[in-house]
Design a protein around this motif. Structure first.
Motif, PDB file in Angstrom:
ATOM      1  N   GLY A   7       6.943  -1.511  -7.855  1.00 52.00           N
ATOM      2  CA  GLY A   7       6.776  -1.311  -9.280  1.00 52.00           C
ATOM      3  C   GLY A   7       6.303   0.099  -9.567  1.00 52.00           C
ATOM      4  N   ALA A   8       5.460   0.241 -10.573  1.00 52.73           N
ATOM      5  CA  ALA A   8       4.859   1.537 -10.882  1.00 52.73           C
ATOM      6  C   ALA A   8       3.960   1.948  -9.722  1.00 52.73           C
ATOM      7  N   PRO A   9       3.553   3.226  -9.657  1.00 49.73           N
ATOM      8  CA  PRO A   9       2.707   3.673  -8.554  1.00 49.73           C
ATOM      9  C   PRO A   9       1.510   2.757  -8.324  1.00 49.73           C
ATOM     10  N   GLY A  10       1.353   2.328  -7.070  1.00 48.91           N
ATOM     11  CA  GLY A  10       0.246   1.453  -6.708  1.00 48.91           C
ATOM     12  C   GLY A  10       0.471  -0.008  -7.013  1.00 48.91           C
ATOM     13  N   ARG A  11       1.663  -0.365  -7.484  1.00 48.87           N
ATOM     14  CA  ARG A  11       1.951  -1.760  -7.834  1.00 48.87           C
ATOM     15  C   ARG A  11       3.227  -2.223  -7.128  1.00 48.87           C
ATOM     16  N   TRP A  12       3.179  -3.435  -6.604  1.00 46.18           N
ATOM     17  CA  TRP A  12       4.358  -4.054  -6.020  1.00 46.18           C
ATOM     18  C   TRP A  12       4.191  -5.561  -6.075  1.00 46.18           C
ATOM     19  N   VAL A  13       5.272  -6.280  -5.824  1.00 50.31           N
ATOM     20  CA  VAL A  13       5.263  -7.740  -5.897  1.00 50.31           C
ATOM     21  C   VAL A  13       5.649  -8.289  -4.530  1.00 50.31           C
ATOM     22  N   THR A  14       4.887  -9.245  -4.022  1.00 55.39           N
ATOM     23  CA  THR A  14       5.175  -9.836  -2.725  1.00 55.39           C
ATOM     24  C   THR A  14       5.758 -11.238  -2.876  1.00 55.39           C
ATOM     25  N   ASN A  15       6.544 -11.641  -1.876  1.00 54.09           N
ATOM     26  CA  ASN A  15       6.978 -13.025  -1.763  1.00 54.09           C
ATOM     27  C   ASN A  15       5.879 -13.876  -1.132  1.00 54.09           C
ATOM     28  N   TYR A  16       5.269 -13.321  -0.100  1.00 55.24           N
ATOM     29  CA  TYR A  16       4.251 -14.063   0.644  1.00 55.24           C
ATOM     30  C   TYR A  16       3.582 -13.126   1.643  1.00 55.24           C
ATOM     31  N   SER A  17       2.460 -13.568   2.203  1.00 53.74           N
ATOM     32  CA  SER A  17       1.912 -12.978   3.416  1.00 53.74           C
ATOM     33  C   SER A  17       2.028 -14.016   4.518  1.00 53.74           C
ATOM     34  N   ILE A  18       2.049 -13.568   5.764  1.00 52.97           N
ATOM     35  CA  ILE A  18       2.246 -14.467   6.895  1.00 52.97           C
ATOM     36  C   ILE A  18       1.729 -13.783   8.159  1.00 52.97           C
ATOM     37  N   ILE A  19       1.366 -14.565   9.161  1.00 56.61           N
ATOM     38  CA  ILE A  19       0.893 -14.020  10.427  1.00 56.61           C
ATOM     39  C   ILE A  19       2.021 -14.041  11.445  1.00 56.61           C
ATOM     40  N   ALA A  20       2.196 -12.926  12.138  1.00 59.62           N
ATOM     41  CA  ALA A  20       3.132 -12.828  13.260  1.00 59.62           C
ATOM     42  C   ALA A  20       2.327 -12.722  14.547  1.00 59.62           C
ATOM     43  N   THR A  21       2.839 -13.310  15.618  1.00 62.24           N
ATOM     44  CA  THR A  21       2.141 -13.291  16.901  1.00 62.24           C
ATOM     45  C   THR A  21       2.982 -12.583  17.953  1.00 62.24           C
ATOM     46  N   SER A  22       2.285 -11.974  18.918  1.00 59.11           N
ATOM     47  CA  SER A  22       2.941 -11.344  20.059  1.00 59.11           C
ATOM     48  C   SER A  22       2.159 -11.705  21.318  1.00 59.11           C
ATOM     49  N   ARG A  23       2.861 -12.240  22.305  1.00 61.14           N
ATOM     50  CA  ARG A  23       2.242 -12.586  23.586  1.00 61.14           C
ATOM     51  C   ARG A  23       2.637 -11.612  24.680  1.00 61.14           C
ATOM     52  N   ASP A  24       3.266 -10.510  24.287  1.00 68.02           N
ATOM     53  CA  ASP A  24       3.653  -9.480  25.252  1.00 68.02           C
ATOM     54  C   ASP A  24       3.194  -8.100  24.792  1.00 68.02           C
ATOM     55  N   ASN A  25       1.974  -8.055  24.274  1.00 71.30           N
ATOM     56  CA  ASN A  25       1.317  -6.788  23.923  1.00 71.30           C
ATOM     57  C   ASN A  25       2.063  -5.998  22.857  1.00 71.30           C
ATOM     58  N   GLY A  64      -6.079 -12.359  24.329  1.00 72.84           N
ATOM     59  CA  GLY A  64      -4.870 -11.782  24.896  1.00 72.84           C
ATOM     60  C   GLY A  64      -3.629 -11.888  24.041  1.00 72.84           C
ATOM     61  N   VAL A  65      -3.733 -12.523  22.888  1.00 78.24           N
ATOM     62  CA  VAL A  65      -2.604 -12.649  21.966  1.00 78.24           C
ATOM     63  C   VAL A  65      -2.829 -11.696  20.798  1.00 78.24           C
ATOM     64  N   GLN A  66      -1.757 -11.007  20.377  1.00 78.55           N
ATOM     65  CA  GLN A  66      -1.847 -10.092  19.249  1.00 78.55           C
ATOM     66  C   GLN A  66      -1.403 -10.818  17.980  1.00 78.55           C
ATOM     67  N   TYR A  67      -2.186 -10.658  16.921  1.00 78.05           N
ATOM     68  CA  TYR A  67      -1.877 -11.272  15.633  1.00 78.05           C
ATOM     69  C   TYR A  67      -1.786 -10.180  14.583  1.00 78.05           C
TER      70      TYR A  67
END
Length: 425
Positions: free
Chosen positions: A216-234, A203-206
């Motif tokens: 960057g150039a086409p198909g290239r980019w730089v990230t700071n991080y990845s992270i999970i966000a949660t939603s308990r209200d759909n 019942g929790v959305q992740y």
């Protein structure tokens, strides 16, 4: 396993990281939408996105034109893959421009919310071309009750306070889909936050997102991080969980050990419900030119990275550094699902070097994966990227339905592939 840091918690690192980003002065984009300018590469954009902005989206290098320039979907001939309908944009039956303030957007990652609906996460989204910032939102979520994608996907109206309506909207703006998660909005710090994968558990959305530092150039980019966000209200509201951050930049904090470089393998992700009860997470580095890696976890442990194990080529290891590729590069945005008709796992992704969408199959999540089969080539329809398997098929297992985006129109479409026409080994 992620290395433990001396004297600080991961929450501290995230707080420091986001604090640095928040300290940057945000300048609103003068024009950054598929509107009546020269496209988002126009000179009025200034330094916000930089001259290589399309590297974050499509691979064709095309420009976005006027909102009315979204084209009708073409017939793709007699091949196994056909277009169905636009999901978003002025030419979509959903008329997302007038009903949700969405003139242009991409991705459309669909997942089963666990209670009869499909939720769809979209990337950078634009609305009114005459608004000062052209109503730029970093991401939005739409909801549908439609279980038959054979004639497209119908999204109901948004209703303020109704968590099962078509979108999160306010009473003051009932025809404007709210942004799901914010970003600083400055190139070189954090230009945007983009969903890459989503799943519902008990019942929790992740939703797994990436913080993009710079295109960057086409198909290239730089990230700071990845992270999970949660939603308990759909999917109405979302909160990021700092325990799940995978930093992809040096942690220049006194007394803090650098985060393991192996976390860079999991910046763009895809979730799979395995038939063995595990949830599998496929990851690629930022951009579309890396290989795919694999980890897994028990569903209840999704927010505890210390419980994840990584495919090391022979078995499952708790050590992140042992993570070995399961699909060779180049792998763009991907989706993976079990297919009852084929009795195999199916993987879709964009192959940047050829500009095509491809399919692979395997009997186990870690593979070995079959050779890629082309579903859609750039010669058939150029600028198409990010294929995401739709979670329902309308009851006809002959067809595999998936969404994809097209750069020139900067909107999301539904497609289907006739599996009976594919030569699968």
């Amino acid at each position: 396993m992620m290395r433990r840091m001396r004297g600080v918690t991961l929450t501290t690192v995230l707080t420091l990281t986001t604090g640095v980003l928040a300290a940057v002065t945000v300048a609103a984009p003068a024009s950054a939408a598929p509107c009546g300018n020269s496209g988002i590469l126009g000179s009025s954009l200034g330094g916000l996105f930089g001259s290589a902005f399309p590297g974050g989206f499509g691979s064709s290098g095309g420009l976005l034109g006027k909102s009315s320039d979204q084209q009708d979907l073409p017939s793709l001939g007699n091949g196994p893959t056909q277009t169905v309908r636009w999901v978003t944009g002025p030419r979509s039956p959903n008329r997302t421009d007038t009903r949700f303030g969405i003139t242009g957007t991409d991705l459309g990652i669909g997942w089963d919310n666990g209670s009869g609906q499909t939720l769809m996460a979209f990337g950078d989204t634009f609305g009114d071309c005459n608004a000062p910032t052209q109503q730029w939102r970093h991401n939005v979520v739409l909801r549908t009750n439609d279980k038959d994608p054979s004639n497209g996907v119908d999204v109901p109206d948004g209703v303020a306070g109704d968590v099962r309506s078509g979108a999160s909207v306010s009473a003051a703006r009932p025809r404007f889909a709210n942004e799901a998660l914010p970003a600083v909005g400055v190139s070189g710090a954090e230009i945007t936050t983009i969903p890459t994968a989503a799943i519902a558990i008990d019942g929790v959305q992740y939703m797994n997102i990436m913080s993009v530092r710079q295109w960057g150039a086409p198909g290239r980019w730089v990230t700071n991080y990845s992270i999970i966000a949660t939603s308990r209200d759909n999917g109405q509201t979302w909160t990021t969980d700092p325990r799940t951050i995978r930093l992809n930049l040096p942690a220049s904090v006194p007394g803090v050990e650098q985060i393991d470089d192996s976390n860079g393998k999991y910046q763009v992700n895809a979730y799979l419900r395995g038939r063995d009860g595990f949830v599998y997470q496929y990851g690629t580095p930022n951009g579309r030119f890396g290989a795919a890696f694999l980890c897994r976890f028990a569903p209840q442990d999704i927010l505890d990275l210390t419980k994840y194990t990584y495919w090391d080529g022979k078995g499952w290891s708790p050590d992140t550094t042992k993570s070995e590729k399961v699909v060779t590069e180049p792998v763009g945005e991907m989706s993976v699902s079990w297919n009852d008709r084929l009795q195999r796992y199916v993987m879709l992704y964009g192959q940047e070097t050829s500009g095509s969408l491809v399919l692979r199959t395997a009997t186990a999540p870690q593979g070995p994966w079959s050779a890629p089969v082309t579903l859609l080539s750039s010669r058939q329809y150029s600028g198409v990227y990010a294929p995401y398997i739709y979670p329902t098929s309308g009851g006809d297992s002959r067809y595999l339905y998936f969404t994809a985006s097209r750069w020139q129109d900067y909107n999301v479409m539904m497609l289907r592939t006739d599996l009976s026409q594919l030569a699968l080994g």
